[in-house]
Design an enzyme around this catalytic site. Structure first.
Site, short mmCIF file in Angstrom:
data_model
loop_
_atom_site.label_atom_id
_atom_site.label_comp_id
_atom_site.label_asym_id
_atom_site.label_seq_id
_atom_site.Cartn_x
_atom_site.Cartn_y
_atom_site.Cartn_z
N ASP A 170 43.32 15.97 -5.76
CA ASP A 170 42.18 16.83 -5.74
C ASP A 170 41.10 16.30 -6.76
OD1 ASP A 170 43.79 17.29 -8.00
OD2 ASP A 170 42.65 19.21 -8.45
N GLU A 185 45.43 19.22 -9.73
CA GLU A 185 45.49 18.81 -11.25
C GLU A 185 44.47 19.14 -11.91
OE1 GLU A 185 44.76 16.30 -14.86
OE2 GLU A 185 43.41 16.35 -13.04
N ASP A 237 38.78 9.50 -9.96
CA ASP A 237 39.70 10.38 -10.70
C ASP A 237 40.05 11.32 -9.43
OD1 ASP A 237 41.02 12.08 -12.15
OD2 ASP A 237 39.21 13.09 -13.25
N HIS A 251 46.93 12.65 -8.49
CA HIS A 251 46.43 13.75 -7.94
C HIS A 251 45.48 13.43 -6.91
CE1 HIS A 251 42.91 14.37 -10.42
NE2 HIS A 251 43.18 13.73 -11.31
ZN LIG Z 1 42.47 13.12 -13.16
#
Ligand SMILES: [Zn+2]
Ligand SMILES: *[C@@H]1O[C@H](CO)[C@@H](O)[C@H](O)[C@H]1NC(C)=O
Ligand SMILES: *[C@@H]1O[C@H](CO)[C@@H](O)[C@H](O)[C@H]1NC(C)=O
Length: 489
Positions: free
Chosen positions: A151, A246, A212, A149
């Site tokens: 974002d 996400e 992340d 993802h």
């Molecule tokens: Zn993540």
């Protein structure tokens, strides 16, 4: 010297080799530029008549040079991507929730276009990015997807991220930027000690890093680039997907699974090296509405019925009878009453139910129902309504039908000499739990980051290189799996 058995085996291999060459020449009319990359010599017979097998389907052996190349490419990409603010917004009603996610999407599109041999490179109207690295095999094999993802988390700013690379980590060190402690060895020592000698990336304080899941994005891009430059590594169709939103739980809602065209997929969105996730919570949301009767307090004798009083009793009894999140861990489930809104006339309580077992989820709902029945009998003049909505289900129930997915993860991690291979049950949902139930079985593999959603986020470029190798090796290993139906085709 050749034994009879040896000779027989040698002839068999030669036979297979000739058959393979034959099938290549007869089908050469349909061979296009992308299939020039098929490895022609999978088997060699050397001058002494000894057989030497060059990875027919065994794992590709990565060299030190490959390793260094991967780290360099990862560093270039990752530092570039994290400086693009892509934070999503839970309060937005647009898709994507923030337009700025498209900035990274466009960068990825351009990069994908610059790689040799990719097809179907596209961004849909929501900002999801898709591409295909076509198979370099003649036979029909599984179409495999890799997703990450774009974002970043909503709690900490993703604006003006200034990434720093801390070279050659020494045990016991804090990770400092301009006298500011970004990562504290006292707290994160257990993880840092495994990274001695690594190059570690952090932010500089005040923002997220965004590993992340920009670590996952960089790793997929780098794996695809490596595969385009090493056509001898056999693989089926590889579908690449970079998704939006996400972090606000909406990633899969606008993802086009038929367009993606994978039969199974892996999100590259997990944490520490060696971990993977094939299990998540199952989740329900329960809403309870208490309706009483309001009237001016000065004239309410014998008439007012305060819904909040009964709602308070409800909370108290639920707490006595069922586990809450603050006393639950590992494989425990819980009942978590999120909020309570109301007044005399009407009070609404929302509780989420979480468990790895659907049967336990049902027990929680029944427990709540019992508490309500009891309250109804004690307060016949208050109306209590309960409504249960399914949120998502444990992806394991889907993934259990595709055991080769977990087996190949373990295979590949082992082949890459990873210690501490751990299946971590996710105490929440992942894009994979939703996608799996939407028809795309999706497991989650590590991206290497630590301290997600925090200013102390950090990731090792060495671990990221291992993730790249995992993606490549999974694609290679799964080229031995026959095709499976693709949702929507
Ligand atoms: Zn993540
Ligand atoms: C091969 O390429 C040609 C021209 O680019 C195209 O017309 C044809 O459909 C391709 N064949 C296959 C099997 O992809
Ligand atoms: C509502 O029910 C409660 C409990 O049975 C009782 O104590 C109360 O007097 C009732 N109130 C009204 C207005 O009927």
């Amino acid at each position: 010297m050749m034994t009879k058995a040896n000779l027989f085996f040698c002839l068999l291999i030669l036979f297979l080799f000739v058959m393979k060459a034959f099938s290549q020449s007869t089908s050469s009319s349909s061979a296009n530029s992308s299939s020039e990359s098929v490895s022609h010599e999978t088997i060699q017979v050397d001058l002494n008549g000894e057989m030497k097998e060059q990875h027919v389907s065994g794992p590709f052996q990565f060299s030190e040079h490959d390793d260094a190349w991967m780290r360099k490419r990862l560093e270039d990409r990752f530092l570039k991507y994290v400086q693009i603010d892509t934070q999503s917004d839970p309060l937005s009603s647009t898709v994507p929730s923030t337009e700025k996610q498209r900035v990274l999407a466009n960068v990825l599109l351009e990069e994908l276009k610059s790689m040799k041999g990719l097809k179907n490179i596209d961004m849909d109207k929501y900002g999801n990015v898709y591409a295909t690295l076509p198979k370099n095999l003649k036979r029909d094999v599984l179409s495999v997807g890799f997703l990450a993802h774009m974002d970043t988390a909503t709690e900490i700013s993703g604006f003006n991220v200034t990434p720093r690379v801390h070279r050659n980590y020494k045990d016991g060190e804090n990770l400092m930027v301009d006298n500011l402690k970004i990562v504290d060895y006292k707290i994160d020592g257990k993880e840092l000690s495994k990274m001695v000698g690594h190059d570690i990336v952090t932010a500089s304080g005040g923002t997220l890093l965004g590993a992340d899941d920009k670590a996952g994005v960089s790793e997929i891009m780098t794996a695809i680039e490596f595969l385009t430059e090493h056509p001898s590594i056999e693989h089926g169709d590889i579908q690449i997907g970079f998704t939006i939103d996400e972090e606000i739980g909406k990633g899969p809602h606008y993802f086009d699974i038929p367009k993606f065209s994978a039969a199974v997929a892996f999100t590259v969105d997990g944490g520490e090296k060696g971990t993977y996730n094939v299990e998540s919570f199952s989740a329900d949301l329960v809403t309870i509405v208490f309706t009483g009767f309001n009237i001016h307090p000065g004239t309410s004798f014998g008439r007012m019925i305060n819904s909040m009083k009964v709602a308070a009793k409800f909370l108290d009894r639920v707490n006595q009878n069922m586990p809450s999140p603050d006393i639950s861990k590992d494989r425990d489930g819980f009942v978590h009453c999120l909020d309570m809104n109301g007044n005399v006339e009407k009070t609404t309580i929302r509780c989420i139910l979480r468990s790895f077992e659907d049967s336990e989820l049902k027990q929680y709902a029944e427990g709540i129902s019992k508490v309500i029945d009891q309250l109804r009998s004690e307060h016949s003049n208050v109306t209590i309504e309960m409504n249960v909505v399914q949120q998502y289900r444990n992806m394991k129930q889907v993934l259990d039908k595709y055991p080769f997915m977990e087996l190949s993860i373990i295979d590949v991690y082992s082949a890459l000499n990873m210690k501490d291979i751990v299946s971590v049950p996710v105490r929440g949902g992942t894009d994979g739990s939703q996608l799996s139930w939407m028809g795309l079985p999706t497991a989650n593999i590590f991206a290497g980051g630590h301290n997600f959603h925090s200013q102390s986020e950090f990731v090792s470029l060495h671990d990221m290189a291992d993730s790249v190798k995992v993606i490549i090796s999974l694609a290679q290993t799964l080229s031995n799996v026959p095709p499976l139906p693709i949702k929507g085709h």
